[in-house]
Design an enzyme around this catalytic site. Structure first.
Site, PDB file in Angstrom:
ATOM      1  N   SER A  93      10.717  -1.436  -6.117  1.00  0.00           N
ATOM      2  CA  SER A  93      11.275  -1.602  -4.760  1.00  0.00           C
ATOM      3  C   SER A  93      11.535  -0.309  -3.985  1.00  0.00           C
ATOM      4  CB  SER A  93      12.574  -2.431  -4.753  1.00  0.00           C
ATOM      5  OG  SER A  93      12.301  -3.804  -4.950  1.00  0.00           O
ATOM      6  N   ASP A 150       0.934  -1.209  -7.485  1.00  0.00           N
ATOM      7  CA  ASP A 150       0.070  -2.394  -7.542  1.00  0.00           C
ATOM      8  C   ASP A 150      -1.401  -2.000  -7.369  1.00  0.00           C
ATOM      9  OD1 ASP A 150      -0.442  -5.084  -7.664  1.00  0.00           O
ATOM     10  OD2 ASP A 150       0.486  -5.597  -5.754  1.00  0.00           O
ATOM     11  N   ASP A 158       2.212   8.848 -14.354  1.00  0.00           N
ATOM     12  CA  ASP A 158       1.502   7.743 -13.712  1.00  0.00           C
ATOM     13  C   ASP A 158       1.597   6.539 -14.653  1.00  0.00           C
ATOM     14  OD1 ASP A 158      -0.534   5.906 -12.943  1.00  0.00           O
ATOM     15  OD2 ASP A 158      -1.691   7.529 -12.021  1.00  0.00           O
TER      16      ASP A 158
HETATM   17  P1  ADP Z   1       7.578  -1.470  -4.003  1.00  0.00           P
HETATM   18  O1  ADP Z   1       6.695  -2.265  -3.077  1.00  0.00           O
HETATM   19  O2  ADP Z   1       8.248  -2.339  -5.065  1.00  0.00           O
HETATM   20  O3  ADP Z   1       8.519  -0.589  -3.273  1.00  0.00           O
HETATM   21  P2  ADP Z   1       5.670   0.710  -4.548  1.00  0.00           P
HETATM   22  O4  ADP Z   1       4.491   0.607  -5.462  1.00  0.00           O
HETATM   23  O5  ADP Z   1       5.427   0.873  -3.101  1.00  0.00           O
HETATM   24  O6  ADP Z   1       6.572  -0.580  -4.892  1.00  0.00           O
HETATM   25  O7  ADP Z   1       6.587   1.923  -5.020  1.00  0.00           O
HETATM   26  C1  ADP Z   1       7.437   1.903  -6.132  1.00  0.00           C
HETATM   27  C2  ADP Z   1       7.549   3.305  -6.713  1.00  0.00           C
HETATM   28  O8  ADP Z   1       6.402   3.577  -7.532  1.00  0.00           O
HETATM   29  C3  ADP Z   1       7.597   4.433  -5.701  1.00  0.00           C
HETATM   30  O9  ADP Z   1       8.601   5.346  -6.110  1.00  0.00           O
HETATM   31  C4  ADP Z   1       6.218   5.084  -5.813  1.00  0.00           C
HETATM   32  O10 ADP Z   1       6.258   6.459  -5.513  1.00  0.00           O
HETATM   33  C5  ADP Z   1       5.899   4.869  -7.264  1.00  0.00           C
HETATM   34  N1  ADP Z   1       4.466   4.910  -7.655  1.00  0.00           N
HETATM   35  C6  ADP Z   1       3.366   4.753  -6.880  1.00  0.00           C
HETATM   36  N2  ADP Z   1       2.253   4.835  -7.633  1.00  0.00           N
HETATM   37  C7  ADP Z   1       2.653   5.029  -8.923  1.00  0.00           C
HETATM   38  C8  ADP Z   1       1.992   5.195 -10.192  1.00  0.00           C
HETATM   39  N3  ADP Z   1       0.655   5.177 -10.275  1.00  0.00           N
HETATM   40  N4  ADP Z   1       2.767   5.372 -11.299  1.00  0.00           N
HETATM   41  C9  ADP Z   1       4.105   5.386 -11.223  1.00  0.00           C
HETATM   42  N5  ADP Z   1       4.792   5.232 -10.077  1.00  0.00           N
HETATM   43  C10 ADP Z   1       4.079   5.073  -8.941  1.00  0.00           C
END
Ligand code: ADP
Length: 188
Positions: free
Chosen positions: A134, A45, A21
């Site tokens: 992304s 985010d 995470d």
């Molecule tokens: P984007 O809008 O740029 O696609 P997202 O946040 O929807 O960004 O997803 C980007 C990646 O981050 C995805 O592979 C998602 O599974 C991953 N992700 C989501 N939450 C976390 C976290 N807490 N730590 C690391 N990766 C995460």
């Protein structure tokens, strides 16, 4: 613990892949896969703002008011406080939405990584943790995104030798880690 195949050394810096995470990372800066509004969203985010607390959003709002009234352009990056997160700073960058690959997505994604590393260098931040920008809500196919991400970071580490100690990719799932592992294997 990361296995040997999950790290390479480039111009003295470690490029490492871990599953985890992003909000748990004890690094100089973690990177937020933000959107142009800088006002929060889902995925990475949402997790960063939830755990980091309101100070991050307040600074993002100030940046919108003073520097980016129309939003942060895709491929650009800005740094803020990390609030209550264990990292010292958060660098917010906006990756491209996937529109099929013919809309400059690869160049915009590479630009998001390069801009983030530029902000880090300006502040002397030497250890960074990136999510897979992304490849969540923005729909970029992860195999292609992993090649762009690792290629862009590796190039920057070579060009700016000595600027970084470690750049880590923090993949949320074992499946995503496996994709990045294959891309790293092809890179080296
Ligand atoms: P984007 O809008 O740029 O696609 P997202 O946040 O929807 O960004 O997803 C980007 C990646 O981050 C995805 O592979 C998602 O599974 C991953 N992700 C989501 N939450 C976390 C976290 N807490 N730590 C690391 N990766 C995460």
């Amino acid at each position: 613990m990361a296995m040997a195949q999950d790290a390479v050394t480039i111009a003295g810096a470690t490029l490492r892949l871990v599953q985890g995470d992003i909000t748990d990372q004890h690094v100089d800066a973690i990177v937020n896969a933000a959107n142009s509004t800088l006002l929060g969203g889902g995925g990475v985010d949402g997790a960063i703002h939830r755990r980091g607390g309101p100070a991050i959003l307040e600074e993002c709002q100030e940046i919108r008011r003073t520097r980016y009234p129309d939003g942060l352009p895709t491929g650009d990056a800005v740094a803020t406080t990390a609030g209550r997160l264990p990292a010292r700073r958060v660098i917010h960058t906006v990756g491209p939405r996937w529109h099929g690959g013919g809309a400059g997505e690869a160049e915009l994604l590479a630009s998001a990584y390069r801009s983030t590393l530029a902000r880090a260098r300006e502040e002397g931040l030497r250890t960074l943790a990136f999510p897979s920008i992304s490849t969540g809500a923005y729909g970029y196919p992860i195999e292609a995104a992993a090649r762009v991400a690792l290629g862009a970071v590796a190039d920057e580490l070579r060009v700016h030798a000595g600027a970084f100690d470690e750049v880590r990719f923090v993949l949320f799932s074992a499946a995503d880690l496996a994709v990045y592992r294959e891309a790293l294997r092809q890179l080296s």
